[in-house]
Design a protein around this motif. Structure first.
Motif, mmCIF file in Angstrom:
data_model
loop_
_atom_site.group_PDB
_atom_site.id
_atom_site.type_symbol
_atom_site.label_atom_id
_atom_site.label_comp_id
_atom_site.label_asym_id
_atom_site.label_seq_id
_atom_site.Cartn_x
_atom_site.Cartn_y
_atom_site.Cartn_z
ATOM 1 N N THR A 13 0.826 -1.202 0.000
ATOM 2 C CA THR A 13 0.000 0.000 0.000
ATOM 3 C C THR A 13 0.865 1.258 0.000
ATOM 4 N N ALA A 14 1.928 1.246 0.780
ATOM 5 C CA ALA A 14 2.820 2.404 0.818
ATOM 6 C C ALA A 14 3.493 2.619 -0.541
ATOM 7 N N LEU A 15 3.905 1.523 -1.197
ATOM 8 C CA LEU A 15 4.524 1.654 -2.516
ATOM 9 C C LEU A 15 3.550 2.206 -3.547
ATOM 10 N N VAL A 16 2.318 1.721 -3.514
ATOM 11 C CA VAL A 16 1.324 2.190 -4.478
ATOM 12 C C VAL A 16 0.986 3.651 -4.216
ATOM 13 N N ARG A 17 0.895 4.020 -2.955
ATOM 14 C CA ARG A 17 0.595 5.416 -2.626
ATOM 15 C C ARG A 17 1.735 6.336 -3.036
ATOM 16 N N TRP A 18 2.969 5.841 -2.929
ATOM 17 C CA TRP A 18 4.138 6.624 -3.302
ATOM 18 C C TRP A 18 4.215 6.813 -4.812
ATOM 19 N N ASN A 19 3.936 5.716 -5.568
ATOM 20 C CA ASN A 19 4.033 5.791 -7.020
ATOM 21 C C ASN A 19 2.986 4.839 -7.603
ATOM 22 N N MET A 20 2.033 5.368 -8.299
ATOM 23 C CA MET A 20 0.922 4.563 -8.818
ATOM 24 C C MET A 20 1.379 3.505 -9.819
ATOM 25 N N ALA A 21 2.511 3.743 -10.498
ATOM 26 C CA ALA A 21 3.021 2.755 -11.458
ATOM 27 C C ALA A 21 3.427 1.462 -10.755
ATOM 28 N N THR A 22 3.656 1.532 -9.447
ATOM 29 C CA THR A 22 4.004 0.337 -8.685
ATOM 30 C C THR A 22 2.852 -0.654 -8.662
ATOM 31 N N LEU A 23 1.642 -0.191 -8.809
ATOM 32 C CA LEU A 23 0.481 -1.081 -8.783
ATOM 33 C C LEU A 23 0.554 -2.109 -9.904
ATOM 34 N N SER A 24 0.879 -1.683 -11.110
ATOM 35 C CA SER A 24 0.987 -2.646 -12.204
ATOM 36 C C SER A 24 2.154 -3.598 -11.968
#
Length: 157
Positions: A13-24
């Motif tokens: 969650t922290a990674l996705v919040r930091w950078n949305m490209a991390t979600l993919s």
């Protein structure tokens, strides 16, 4: 197990919040890690180790393709590729010397591990020449992963 799952979800969650490209990226990493866990549980150790090396190399190639030509992090990516190449050479040397007794039994066939390290190193060296080459190197390594997985699945039957 619950604490580890909670820590993973929190970090994701922290990674996705930091950078949305991390979600993919996370939608690919999580299933691959689960598949590698299944490989280590069901397949021969040499197959699991070779597929782990090839899978990690695919992620490195993806990073080179995505960020290798970046003005900001391109040099860092190339340095990471060189470090990964040194790790591949160390893995091949440790495999040859027989120091991987916990990962690889002494009677195990070492050729798949050597082939995985060699093909990965070749693909990564080629990818340093340009981003377009890393795209085709990813597809070539993915074909090798598929062929190796099919071979060992048939062998297990």
């Amino acid at each position: 197990i619950l604490a580890a799952a909670g820590a993973f979800v929190g970090a994701a969650t922290a990674l996705v919040r930091w950078n949305m490209a991390t979600l993919s990226f996370m939608t690919i990493v999580v299933p691959v890690i689960m598949l590698l866990g299944i490989l280590w549980a069901l397949y021969d150790r040499e197959c699991a180790l070779a597929l782990t090396v090839l899978g990690a190399s695919l992620f490195v190639l993806w990073g080179v393709r995505r960020y290798g030509s970046s003005m900001y992090v391109g040099t860092t990516v190339k340095i990471c590729v060189v470090i990964y190449l040194v790790l591949l050479a160390a893995l091949a040397a440790l495999t040859k010397s027989g120091k991987l007794n916990k990962l690889l039994p002494p009677k195990a066939d070492k050729l798949p591990v050597y082939a995985a390290c060699g093909l990965s190193a070749l693909a990564l060296l080629a990818s340093l020449l340009g981003g377009g080459i890393s795209y085709y190197a990813m597809w070539a390594l993915a074909a090798v992963v598929f062929a190796l997985a099919v071979y060992y699945t048939v062998k297990q039957l």
